[in-house]
Every structure is written in C-alpha cells, then in structure tokens.
Write an enzyme that holds these catalytic residues in place. Structure first.
Site, short mmCIF file in Angstrom:
data_model
loop_
_atom_site.label_atom_id
_atom_site.label_comp_id
_atom_site.label_asym_id
_atom_site.label_seq_id
_atom_site.Cartn_x
_atom_site.Cartn_y
_atom_site.Cartn_z
N TYR A 218 11.63 -10.79 2.49
CA TYR A 218 10.82 -9.68 1.95
C TYR A 218 11.64 -8.88 0.93
O TYR A 218 11.16 -8.52 -0.14
CB TYR A 218 10.36 -8.81 3.12
CG TYR A 218 9.30 -7.78 2.78
CD1 TYR A 218 8.00 -8.16 2.47
CD2 TYR A 218 9.60 -6.42 2.79
CE1 TYR A 218 7.02 -7.20 2.19
CE2 TYR A 218 8.64 -5.47 2.51
CZ TYR A 218 7.35 -5.86 2.20
OH TYR A 218 6.39 -4.91 1.92
N SER B 160 8.40 -1.80 -2.74
CA SER B 160 8.64 -1.27 -1.39
C SER B 160 9.99 -0.57 -1.40
O SER B 160 10.83 -0.82 -2.28
CB SER B 160 8.67 -2.43 -0.40
OG SER B 160 9.13 -2.03 0.87
P1 NAI Z 1 -2.46 -4.87 4.18
O1 NAI Z 1 -2.18 -6.12 4.92
O2 NAI Z 1 -3.26 -3.81 4.84
O3 NAI Z 1 -3.09 -5.20 2.77
C1 NAI Z 1 -2.65 -6.29 2.00
C2 NAI Z 1 -3.86 -6.94 1.35
O4 NAI Z 1 -3.39 -8.04 0.55
C3 NAI Z 1 -4.84 -7.51 2.39
O5 NAI Z 1 -6.16 -7.11 2.11
C4 NAI Z 1 -4.67 -9.01 2.24
O6 NAI Z 1 -5.85 -9.72 2.52
C5 NAI Z 1 -4.27 -9.13 0.78
N1 NAI Z 1 -3.60 -10.40 0.48
C6 NAI Z 1 -2.65 -11.04 1.21
N2 NAI Z 1 -2.34 -12.20 0.62
C7 NAI Z 1 -3.09 -12.29 -0.51
C8 NAI Z 1 -3.21 -13.25 -1.52
N3 NAI Z 1 -2.50 -14.39 -1.51
N4 NAI Z 1 -4.07 -13.02 -2.54
C9 NAI Z 1 -4.82 -11.88 -2.57
N5 NAI Z 1 -4.75 -10.93 -1.62
C10 NAI Z 1 -3.89 -11.14 -0.59
O7 NAI Z 1 -1.01 -4.30 3.81
P2 NAI Z 1 -0.58 -3.10 2.82
O8 NAI Z 1 0.50 -2.40 3.50
O9 NAI Z 1 -1.72 -2.36 2.33
O10 NAI Z 1 0.10 -3.95 1.64
C11 NAI Z 1 -0.12 -3.65 0.27
C12 NAI Z 1 1.21 -3.76 -0.46
O11 NAI Z 1 2.06 -2.71 -0.01
C13 NAI Z 1 1.97 -5.06 -0.22
O12 NAI Z 1 2.51 -5.51 -1.44
C14 NAI Z 1 3.07 -4.63 0.74
O13 NAI Z 1 4.19 -5.50 0.65
C15 NAI Z 1 3.36 -3.24 0.22
N6 NAI Z 1 4.07 -2.36 1.13
C16 NAI Z 1 3.55 -2.01 2.35
C17 NAI Z 1 4.23 -1.16 3.17
C18 NAI Z 1 3.71 -0.77 4.52
O14 NAI Z 1 4.49 -0.22 5.35
N7 NAI Z 1 2.45 -0.97 4.82
C19 NAI Z 1 5.54 -0.59 2.77
C20 NAI Z 1 5.96 -0.98 1.48
C21 NAI Z 1 5.26 -1.83 0.68
#
Ligand code: NAI
Length: 297
Positions: free
Chosen positions: A160, A147
């Site tokens: 985080y 991130s």
């Molecule tokens: P999201 O919440 O839409 O997707 C995250 C996915 O990870 C979900 O499908 C969730 O069910 C899954 N997940 C959560 N805990 C889990 C576990 N213990 N085991 C397996 N799967 C699990 O959020 P997003 O944004 O798509 O997140 C993806 C990555 O991007 C994360 O690592 C997040 O920290 C990172 N990120 C997101 C940003 C944003 O603004 N959306 C910015 C920078 C980084």
C-alpha cells in the site's frame, strides 16, 4: 476553481466512503456528477439516492484498471455533460502484510488499482480537459487520492505504501506540468477514515486472488491492527469538506489528520540528517541549471 456551480466532477470509486462523500459535497455546491465505480450494487443505490435529490448524475460501472472501459466512460461523461472540470482519481484498495509474505497477486492488484487507476484517469481525461480549457477558459482541477501512507511507511503496509508514495510523486510532477495550462492539482493524504477500505477484498477480482495461506494470515493480522487504528478514524464528510475547499483555493496538499504530523516530521528529519555538506562547485552548477541558465563548462 472558485465557482463550482454547474461544473462537472468525475469521481472514481465514488460509490462508497471518501468518493461518495466528495460526490455529496460537490452536489451541495451545485456540481453535476459522474460517479464511476466497479461495485455495481453500491452504484445503483447511489444513483437512486442522488436522483431523489434532483442532482444531475451519471453513474458508470468502471474498473479503473481497464483502459478501454475508462475511455468509454469518458465518452459517456462528455456525451452527457459536455465537459469534465474536476477529476477525482480516488478509487483505491488496501491489502496489508509484511513484504516477505505478500504475493505477486497482492502487488498486481493494489498497484493496478491505486497507481494504474490514477494513471488511466490522467491519460484518459487530461487531454480532453486541456482541450476544453483552450476553448472555454480555465480547464479545471485534478484531485488524486493518496494517503498518509504516501508520506510515511511502516511494517505491514509495504504494498500500500508503494502505491501511495507513487501517487504523491506523480501528483507533485503533475502540478508542475499542468501549472502552465490552468489546471490545478491536489493530492489528498488522509489518515484513518471510517469507510469500507478495510473490506477492500470485496472488490478483488478472482484472477488477482492471493491464493496463499501465509499471505492470507499476514493480511488478516495486519487488518486486525488497522481495525484497531480505525477507532481513531474520522468521518468521510470531514475529508470531503477539505477537498472542496482545497479545490476552490487551488491547494496542493490536502491533509485531514494533523495528529499524524509528527510521523512525517520524524521521517523528514531522518532524511535531512542523512544529507552531507554540498560540494560548492556542483551546487553552483545545479543552481544555474535550475534557474534556467546554461552552466559554465
Ligand atoms: P471504500 O472502500 O469505502 O471506497 C473505495 C471505492 O473504490 C469503493 O466504492 C470500491 O468499489 C471502489 N473501487 C475499488 N476498486 C475499484 C476499481 N478497480 N475500479 C473502480 N472502483 C474501484 O474506501 P475509501 O476509504 O473511501 O477509499 C477511497 C480512497 O481513499 C482510496 O484510494 C483509499 O486508498 C484512500 N484512503 C483511505 C483511507 C481510509 O482510512 N479510509 C486513508 C487514506 C487513503
């Protein structure tokens, strides 16, 4: 990894947001998909949508903090497709709150998923990817989702930040470690992306519940701030295109938010300013060690 058609991508957290957008982009490039996620309902919907598109896909329920389940998921992936060429350690959760108000459970949950999940992905799949590399040409590529919060820290984001700085650091080391093995490494550092990330609590296990009114209040306040920030957010599809091109061109830093460069510049400038002048003798010794020569004693 220029030619992706027919290759296999293993994406954690692939049932939503950035992970799902990556799955889409990889499918459009002819890849086979292993989509692993803890959210069974979202996973079922994703499985159906890809089957409708005739994309070879294996969806797996996986909590990335569970090492035995990760090994079983890897077994399933290799049984189905025979290889994993592209590993995307992407599953992640967010929890806000100042560090004087968060709980041990906040730390354990966020570090467990965001750092532990990446560690488990590497420990589980890298040996198999290396093995397949020895027998069948270039072994592949690993993308770790960090991130902008892994490059610049701020109030209310400490837990985080700690998790994402860890992912950036381990990715830098991984790149160096894997260079001789023909496995590329990228670290993805997006700013705000319109996904389900601010609703991460939906996937928080009961045993990691914060159970602390002050911490809940701090998290709610920070979440409101992040919701406001989300107005500047971009679509996950845009991030996925950057990942796809980055994998093809073997680029390490995958950055999607040029408007956040001044934050990193300010941090870097402060850091560089804090260095003094080097002692010439120690500098010479260090340079010799780093260039692989024995230092003069
Ligand atoms: P999201 O919440 O839409 O997707 C995250 C996915 O990870 C979900 O499908 C969730 O069910 C899954 N997940 C959560 N805990 C889990 C576990 N213990 N085991 C397996 N799967 C699990 O959020 P997003 O944004 O798509 O997140 C993806 C990555 O991007 C994360 O690592 C997040 O920290 C990172 N990120 C997101 C940003 C944003 O603004 N959306 C910015 C920078 C980084």
């Amino acid at each position: 990894m220029q030619n992706l058609a027919g290759k296999v991508a293993f994406i954690t957290g692939g049932a939503s947001g950035i992970g799902l957008a990556m799955a889409d982009a990889f499918a459009d490039s002819g890849m086979k998909l292993v989509i692993a996620d803890v959210d069974t309902e979202a996973l079922a919907a994703v499985a159906q949508s890809f089957r409708g598109r005739n994309v070879p896909v294996l969806t797996l329920e996986l909590d990335v903090t569970d090492r035995a389940a990760f090994a079983a998921a890897a077994d399933r992936a290799y049984a189905e497709f025979g290889a994993v060429h592209l590993l995307c350690n992407n599953a992640g959760v967010y929890r806000g709150g100042a560090l004087d108000r968060v709980t041990f459970e906040d730390w354990d949950w966020v570090l467990g998923v965001n750092v532990g999940g990446v560690v488990n992905g590497i420990q589980t799949l890298l040996p198999r990817m290396r093995e397949q590399g020895r027998s069948k040409g270039p072994a592949g590529h690993i993308v770790n989702t960090a991130s902008m919060a892994g490059l610049s820290a701020g109030a209310g984001l400490g837990v985080y930040n700690a998790s994402k700085y860890a992912v950036v650091g381990l990715s830098e080391a991984l790149r160096a470690d894997l260079a001789p093995h023909g496995i590329g490494v990228s670290v993805l550092c997006p700013g705000m992306v319109r996904t389900g990330i601010l609703d991460s609590e939906r996937n928080r296990p009961a045993e990691r519940a914060a159970d602390d009114a002050e911490a809940e209040q701090a998290a709610r306040e920070h979440n409101a701030f992040m919701q406001a920030m989300m107005a500047s957010g971009i679509d996950a599809d845009h991030v996925a295109r950057i990942v796809l091109e980055g994998v093809r061109d073997n680029r390490f830093w995958l950055l999607s938010h040029p408007e956040m460069k001044p934050m990193v510049e300010a941090r870097s400038a402060e850091l560089l300013d804090a260095f003094g002048e080097p002692d010439p003798e120690r500098l010479a010794t260090l340079q010799q060690v780093l260039s692989g020569l024995q230092p003069d004693s």
